[in-house]
Write an enzyme that holds these catalytic residues in place. Sequence first.
Site, PDB file in Angstrom:
ATOM      1  CB  CYS A 199      21.336  26.819  26.277  1.00 25.19           C
ATOM      2  SG  CYS A 199      22.436  25.384  26.248  1.00 25.19           S
ATOM      3  CG  HIS A 251      29.823  25.199  27.883  1.00 23.94           C
ATOM      4  ND1 HIS A 251      29.110  26.218  28.476  1.00 23.94           N
ATOM      5  CD2 HIS A 251      30.985  25.754  27.467  1.00 23.94           C
ATOM      6  CE1 HIS A 251      29.811  27.331  28.439  1.00 23.94           C
ATOM      7  NE2 HIS A 251      30.958  27.090  27.830  1.00 23.94           N
ATOM      8  CG  HIS A 264      21.953  33.286  26.135  1.00 17.40           C
ATOM      9  ND1 HIS A 264      22.961  32.888  26.985  1.00 17.40           N
ATOM     10  CD2 HIS A 264      21.824  34.631  26.373  1.00 17.40           C
ATOM     11  CE1 HIS A 264      23.416  33.917  27.673  1.00 17.40           C
ATOM     12  NE2 HIS A 264      22.744  34.986  27.326  1.00 17.40           N
TER      13      HIS A 264
END
Length: 293
Positions: A199, A251, A264
């Site tokens: 990511c 995260h 993403h």
Amino acid sequence: MKKIVQASSSFLWKAPKNNAVLDIINRYPINLLHTFLTAADTMRLYQEDLVDSEVLYGTVVDVLSEADGWAEVIVLDQASNKHPLGYPGYLPSDTLTELTASADRSQQQVGITAKEGLLRFETFHGQQLLSFGTTLPLVKETAEDYQVAAPHGLGSINKTFATRIEEAVDTPQRMIALAAQFINQPYVWAGISGSGFDCSGLMYSLHRLQGINIPRDTIEQAQQGRIVSYQEALPGDLLLFAYQSGQGEVHHVGMYLGEDQMIHSRTPGSRVMKTTISGSVYEAELAVVARYW
């Protein structure tokens, strides 16, 4: 001592020791990208916690020590809280070569904007596959090609694969357009290349091709941008998500597209995708909106 990456790409390994994924990589020439790795191979990178990041052809690293076929390095253009100079880790020594004056990173750069491009060398009959996100110093430009300074000498890149890296007023739109070509691209833990991204690696590479050097990982990406509210968010902003309903450790990260959507690279085993925030698992976890452009 500084050296330069001569492999098309290489993972930044957490420890200088052999493993099953590296055994597979070592069967192939270093001028190939990691597209030969299977989904099971790339899942092992995550499950066995083998790697932290990836480096691409032409990346300059600071070599701290070398022993037994490994180099302990700092990746200077990947900012990290783990070391004040950049991202620390280990690279196989054969992925590095001596740094020459021609690899001046302060001059105008050319970046690969396609999933992959081809570098054709001018002093010998050879070529090198280059990944999305690779940047090399520009020497001169013709109507069709960029001549660049590469670790193996002067080479040419066709303009269909690449562009000059320079400030532009349409930076957010350019990043979003580049990201869109990777819809359905499989997630790769620690990846920053066209072979697959995690990511934060996708966000890092999109900004790097605009000449914006953001931190490599999500925690630092949440800390160092200009912080705005979600109501103020604009396309191109980073949306960062944290555990414990947005109050815990960061995260995950995506790029805001506008209209309550982001793009993403979702999770190991998943793909690059578009997601609507409202009504998703991410709605309650939105912790920070950061702007770097």
